[in-house]
Design a protein around this motif. Structure first.
Motif, PDB file in Angstrom:
ATOM      1  N   GLY A 146       2.913   6.866  -6.645  1.00  0.00           N
ATOM      2  CA  GLY A 146       1.851   7.645  -7.288  1.00  0.00           C
ATOM      3  C   GLY A 146       0.793   6.809  -7.971  1.00  0.00           C
ATOM      4  N   SER A 202      -8.519   3.592  -8.120  1.00  0.00           N
ATOM      5  CA  SER A 202      -9.099   2.469  -7.384  1.00  0.00           C
ATOM      6  C   SER A 202      -8.969   1.179  -8.193  1.00  0.00           C
ATOM      7  CB  SER A 202     -10.552   2.746  -7.007  1.00  0.00           C
ATOM      8  OG  SER A 202     -11.275   3.055  -8.169  1.00  0.00           O
ATOM      9  N   THR A 236      -2.428  -3.473   2.693  1.00  0.00           N
ATOM     10  CA  THR A 236      -1.918  -2.814   3.899  1.00  0.00           C
ATOM     11  C   THR A 236      -1.189  -3.764   4.828  1.00  0.00           C
ATOM     12  OG1 THR A 236      -4.112  -3.220   4.791  1.00  0.00           O
ATOM     13  CG2 THR A 236      -3.668  -1.001   3.954  1.00  0.00           C
ATOM     14  N   ASP A 241       0.834  -1.194   0.000  1.00  0.00           N
ATOM     15  CA  ASP A 241       0.000   0.000   0.000  1.00  0.00           C
ATOM     16  C   ASP A 241       0.882   1.262   0.000  1.00  0.00           C
ATOM     17  OD1 ASP A 241      -2.784   1.081   0.403  1.00  0.00           O
ATOM     18  OD2 ASP A 241      -1.772   1.963   2.128  1.00  0.00           O
ATOM     19  N   ALA A 242       1.882   1.246   0.860  1.00  0.00           N
ATOM     20  CA  ALA A 242       2.767   2.410   0.959  1.00  0.00           C
ATOM     21  C   ALA A 242       3.591   2.566  -0.321  1.00  0.00           C
ATOM     22  CB  ALA A 242       3.697   2.264   2.173  1.00  0.00           C
ATOM     23  N   THR A 265      -2.678   5.572  -7.666  1.00  0.00           N
ATOM     24  CA  THR A 265      -3.772   5.937  -6.761  1.00  0.00           C
ATOM     25  C   THR A 265      -5.166   5.506  -7.249  1.00  0.00           C
ATOM     26  OG1 THR A 265      -3.916   8.051  -7.902  1.00  0.00           O
ATOM     27  CG2 THR A 265      -2.578   7.993  -5.889  1.00  0.00           C
ATOM     28  N   ARG A 315      -5.418  -0.209  -7.671  1.00  0.00           N
ATOM     29  CA  ARG A 315      -5.251  -0.727  -6.305  1.00  0.00           C
ATOM     30  C   ARG A 315      -5.996  -2.058  -6.163  1.00  0.00           C
ATOM     31  NH1 ARG A 315      -3.498   2.185  -2.174  1.00  0.00           N
ATOM     32  NH2 ARG A 315      -5.112   1.271  -0.856  1.00  0.00           N
ATOM     33  N   ALA A 374       1.448   4.126  -2.981  1.00  0.00           N
ATOM     34  CA  ALA A 374       1.238   5.553  -2.711  1.00  0.00           C
ATOM     35  C   ALA A 374       2.507   6.326  -3.063  1.00  0.00           C
ATOM     36  CB  ALA A 374       0.870   5.752  -1.243  1.00  0.00           C
ATOM     37  N   ARG A 375       3.643   5.766  -2.662  1.00  0.00           N
ATOM     38  CA  ARG A 375       4.915   6.443  -2.910  1.00  0.00           C
ATOM     39  C   ARG A 375       5.159   6.625  -4.404  1.00  0.00           C
ATOM     40  NH1 ARG A 375      10.366   3.395  -1.283  1.00  0.00           N
ATOM     41  NH2 ARG A 375      10.434   2.917  -3.519  1.00  0.00           N
TER      42      ARG A 375
END
Lengths: 508, 531
Positions: free
Chosen positions: B226, B230, B249, B219-220, B228, B233, B223-224
């Motif tokens: 970029g 849905s 997560t 997850d991180a 994003t 993900r 995000a790192r």
């Protein structure tokens, strides 16, 4: 009034006929609705529901008929004979002539249902002076149900296959009118009225008979745009919807709405499917494997060679082979090839068959539907052709139906490339079949296979092929010439998407 | 005229009869499974002591692989298995019209580094040869037939997992960028010359720059970098749940990226199509082959209570809970033992053993639905529902050649949240009817009619299905890439807990490695290593 306990057997037979016709009209409407609108469960459900409801209305309305019961009964029978008898032709006409098919269908069902609904209450009242109510209701309803069983069995087993929908509905119209006629003899009424009623009956019978005679022309007009011709046979198997149509000139087979052959020109297709392969084999085949081709037309061509000892025909769908063994027009076309003692029919998946089969064959004729979906597409993969090669060996020959090299050029050359990758030497060929357009095949054999120069049949045997014509089959003009293509594999089946997009382009 | 009802009956008779759903919660016997933890009456009657060459505890992929390797060097083994069936989480069922998996159900064509799995596939005849560049070629009927997968998204099915036409431009761009990134990672090589991501993961680079990814959750990392949208993900989480049973997560980015970047092998065969090897019974086919080939004796419903050293080797103490017989204690003396069980169980069996790693484990629910449904020509092997709770289902009958109305669908659901123990408790308390309803409800968006088409729905709850590689899992052991094998004298350990990634290649390699360690201890002249 004679013996209260006597009701003539003829009268009882009439009850059975009335009951049978009522159900037959309902079945005709339901069948037509599912042919035309699809979703047979919904269509039958609507038709039955509406019909029963209309019968209820009819039964209720019967209480308003107070006098001249026999006259009314005869008139109702005649109305039923006309509406019911002409229901199938009317509905066919409505389907082709206007967009009001659905409305007409429900109107016709409503009218027939209501008329049928009046019928039995009236009949019971007509007979109430001859029998106790208990006895009367028991007999009339029992016979009514017998008639229903009769109709339900006759309709799919005999009437539709033999007479077709239109003639069935008209024939039962005539029966209805004859019941009306009979009742004027069997039931008491005033003398002068009898003759008027009998005259009406005669006119109705004559009109319906004329309809039967006119059927061929009438049907042509009515059904012309319905898959192109009147339906001779239609069924939904586990795998596909099968429709056989017949007009005076041609017989056609459709699977899921796709034309498989037309009797006008199928000889071109099937001659090219079989005879160049036999010529390339260089000897008369003794054992032949036909994969697909449940219509028996390929088998018909193979059976022209007197030394053939054995044909194994593998077609997935038992319904297809059943039709081509049983329906007279189909048997005429394949010259009863599927009844030949040398032919063994196996209804199983061709890939599964090749995986378990250990026999070898001189000639394999591979005639599947086009690779329009993944289930059929499996039969055009490298793995499939590798197994096929094991069955024909280095000295045998196979011929593969390979869609149109003109409309689906990349598909055609993909099939050829895949067959080649399986270790065959290939010779692609094509023919013009008017109802299909340019059609292609791939001849596949061992290293030594060369282009055939002469047919192995006496001259004049065939309608299309001749020795002179052979070389032309193997020439590909520039607009369908070989193009780079990759191998079609089970795990990618690229052919399915190539094929569907190529054909979609043409239909745009 | 009531006779029209006769027609109603005819039509009705031709419709599929409404059935009542049958089924059961099958498999893993929780009470027996926990007997080791909860204590066993040591005063039970004792069976006559027995002897075996090597005792293997557990008949999952690791245990079967160990037996397979031992047999190749002429050493016999006896397998003790808790459950009434073999295979561990690669178990399979054979009831119904087609065999079906109860767990792991496919094997991507292995990388050249996975030498033991390649040997196994060659032995099975699935690997048929090598191309000019030395890459493996396969029997194409075993590669997943097209179409491989489909996704139910916005009310309809799409071919593949990437529902192109309903994605927004941003989602498409991001997906393309992600694939591009993964293809760079696939080719990346660490300072030590090893590929950044490899399978078995012991072959991956130990370069600290790459290992740093283990400090992040996926997850991180997303995000790192970029990522994003849905859709993306969801797509990545589908993968982490599929391989590790973990949500974004709660999974290490280093582990998660292995899913996308460790499988590089492409040949002519797999260039455009599926590279998954699939069997009706899933990876159970591989286990079955190894068990059969080894000729090892197998005893089921045996709870191994302890392993202790003896003068001549080891003694294994087990509770024999064979159904229909009074429980007895059984002692088997052997020259060596291989514990092919998770770390937390190995620790209870071999007290004081060295180098064992207990890892958190993801719970799973697997259901097999015996269905009769209309023939459809374009059905995929794997059917996935966008944003469903579960991973969708695979069709065990997919590799059959003919079309059939009857098949078995295997539904999977991984519980990827951090609260694993609580979920396990809830799952264990759930009755069959509730679990069956969960499954049908989860698939209802795409298949509202499925309940009607299903005659039998069996469920299996896997409390500890697979180790979960949480961030920092590499640090759980001092030597993540050279896990301890000999945990005591004459006692070896073989399990995916050793490296932490529950993949077939890992388990197979661990089993073979443990067997080879035992062979060395026994002084058996082993041929070359299979690893």
């Amino acid at each position: 009034m004679s013996d209260r306990r006597f009701v003539s057997p003829t009268l009882l037979a009439c009850v059975v006929v009335i009951a049978t016709s009522g159900i037959v009209y309902e079945l005709v409407a339901g069948t037509l609705a599912s042919y035309v609108l699809g979703d047979s469960v919904a269509q039958f459900s609507f038709v039955i529901g509406l019909y029963l409801f209309a019968m209820g209305i009819g039964s209720y309305l019967s209480k308003f008929i107070e006098h001249a019961l026999l006259e009314r009964f005869v008139e109702i029978e005649l109305a039923l004979a006309i509406v019911g008898g002409f229901s199938a032709p009317i509905l066919f006409l409505m389907y082709t002539a206007s967009g009001a098919f659905r409305a007409t269908l429900y109107l016709v069902v409503l009218v027939i249902g209501a008329l049928v609904g009046v019928e039995i209450p009236l009949l019971i009242r007509l007979l109430q002076f001859r029998l106790d109510l208990k006895e009367l209701v028991a007999r009339v309803l029992a016979l009514d149900y017998v008639g229903a069983l009769f109709a339900s069995l006759l309709f799919p087993l005999l009437l539709v296959p033999r007479l077709g929908l239109q003639r069935t509905s008209m024939a039962f119209g005539i029966l209805n009118a004859l019941v009306a006629l009979a009742s004027t003899f069997l039931l008491p009424t005033a003398h002068e009225k009898k003759w008027r009623l009998r005259f009406s009956c005669a006119v109705t019978v004559a009109a319906l008979s004329l309809g039967m005679v006119m059927f061929e022309r009438f049907a042509l007009r009515g059904e012309a745009t319905f898959l192109g011709a009147p339906i001779a046979y239609a069924t939904q198997s586990h795998y596909q919807r099968i429709v056989l149509t017949r007009s005076p000139r041609t017989t056609r087979l459709f699977l899921n709405g796709n034309l498989q052959f037309s009797s006008d020109d199928e000889h071109r297709y099937h001659e090219v499917l079989v005879h160049p392969a036999v010529a390339a084999l260089g000897r008369e085949p003794k054992s032949v494997l036909i994969l697909g081709g449940g219509d028996g037309l390929g088998a018909r061509e193979v059976l022209r060679y007197p030394n053939v000892e054995r044909i194994v025909l593998v077609d997935l769908d038992p319904e297809v082979t059943k039709i081509f063994r049983e329906v007279p027009v189909a048997r005429e076309l394949n010259r009863d090839s599927l009844h030949d003692a040398r032919v063994t029919i196996k209804n199983e998946d061709a890939f599964g068959f090749l995986e378990t089969c250990t026999d070898s064959f001189d000639l394999a004729v591979v005639d599947f539907p086009d690779p329009g979906n993944y289930a059929v597409g499996k039969l055009y993969t490298l793995s499939f052709y590798e197994r096929l090669r094991e069955r024909v060996g280095p000295r045998g020959v196979a011929i593969v139906q390979a869609t149109s090299p003109y409309f689906a050029r990349e598909s055609f050359w993909t099939i050829a490339a895949t067959i080649e990758a399986a270790g065959f030497r290939t010779l692609p060929l094509h023919v013009h079949v008017p109802s299909f357009g340019e059609w292609g095949f791939v001849l596949a054999g061992g290293e030594g296979m060369g282009a055939p120069r002469a047919l192995a049949l006496p001259r004049e045997t065939l309608r299309f092929l001749s020795d002179d014509g052979l070389p032309g089959l193997f020439l590909f003009p520039r607009d369908m010439a070989p193009m780079p293509a990759s191998v079609n594999r089970l795990n990618d089946q690229k052919l399915v998407s190539i094929y569907t997009s190529e054909w979609a382009d043409w239909q745009r | 005229m009531l006779s029209a009802l006769g027609l109603g009956w005819l039509v009705d008779a031709s419709l599929p009869a409404r059935r009542t759903l049958e089924g059961a919660v099958v498999g893993a016997d929780l009470r027996l499974g926990h007997a080791l933890r909860d204590g066993v009456d040591r005063e039970l009657p004792r069976a006559a002591p027995e002897r075996a060459e090597v005792v293997i505890v557990g008949s999952g992929v690791s245990g079967a692989s160990a037996a397979w390797r031992l047999a190749a060097s002429g050493v016999g083994a006896e397998l003790l298995e808790l459950e009434p069936f073999a295979g561990g989480t690669s178990a399979w069922g054979e009831d119904g019209v087609v065999a079906h998996p109860w767990g792991a159900h496919y094997l991507p064509v292995p990388e050249p580094t996975a030498r033991a799995p390649l040997r196994l596939l060659a032995e099975l005849g699935v690997l048929t040869g090598w191309d000019a560049a030395g890459r493996a070629l396969y029997d194409e009927t075993r590669l997943c037939h097209a179409p491989e997968e489909r996704l139910f998204h916005r009310g309809r099915w799409h071919r593949g997992l990437e529902s192109g036409d309903v994605l927004s431009a941003a989602e498409k761009d991001e997906l393309a960028r992600f694939h591009e990134r993964m293809s760079v990672f696939s080719g990346a090589v660490g300072a030590d010359g090893r590929p950044a991501f490899a399978i078995p993961c012991a072959e991956s680079s130990r370069d600290a720059a790459w290992l740093a990814l283990d400090e992040l959750t996926m997850d991180a990392w997303l995000a790192r970098e970029g990522f994003t949208t849905s859709y993306l993900r969801w797509y990545v989480e589908y993968a982490t749940r599929d391989d590790f049973g973990a949500d974004l997560t709660d999974v290490s980015a280093w582990a998660a990226l292995h899913y996308f970047a460790s499988r590089r092998q492409r040949t002519e065969q797999t260039l455009r199509g599926s590279r998954y090897l699939v069997w009706p019974e899933g990876n159970g086919r591989l286990v079955r082959h190894m068990l059969e080939r080894s000729g090892a004796r197998r005893r089921h419903r045996h709870v191994v209570l302890g392993v202790e050293a003896t003068r001549t080797g080891v003694a294994v103490e087990a509770l024999d809970a064979t159904v229909g017989e009074a429980p007895v204690l059984r002692r088997i003396e052997a020259r060596a033992a291989i514990l092919a069980v998770p770390g937390f169980i190995a620790a209870r069996i071999a007290r004081g053993a060295r180098g064992l790693i207990a890892r958190p484990a993801s719970p799973w629910l697997v259901a097999n639905l015996h269905v009769t449904r209309p023939v459809e020509a374009d059905r995929a092997w794997d059917s996935v529902l966008y944003e469903a709770l579960g991973l969708g289902y695979v069709d065990a009958g997919h590799q059959r050649m003919g079309l059939s109305e009857q098949t078995v669908l295997t539904y999977f659901r991984a519980y990827g949240g951090a609260e694993m123990a609580a979920t396990r408790g809830q799952l264990a308390a759930r009755r069959w009817g509730e679990l069956a309803a969960d499954v049908l409800v989860d698939l209802a968006a795409a298949h509202p009619e499925l309940g009607e088409q299903t005659s039998r729905l069996d469920c299996m709850v896997w409390g500890h299905a697979m180790p979960r590689p949480r961030p920092g899992f590499l640090r759980a052991t001092t030597q993540p890439f050279e896990p301890a094998v000999l945990i005591a004298d004459q006692v070896a350990w073989a399990h995916v807990d050793q490296t932490g990634l529950a993949l077939f290649e890992e388990a197979n390699t661990h089993g073979v490695r443990a067997a080879e360690a035992v062979l060395a201890q026994l002084g058996v002249a082993a041929s070359d290593s299979w690893i």
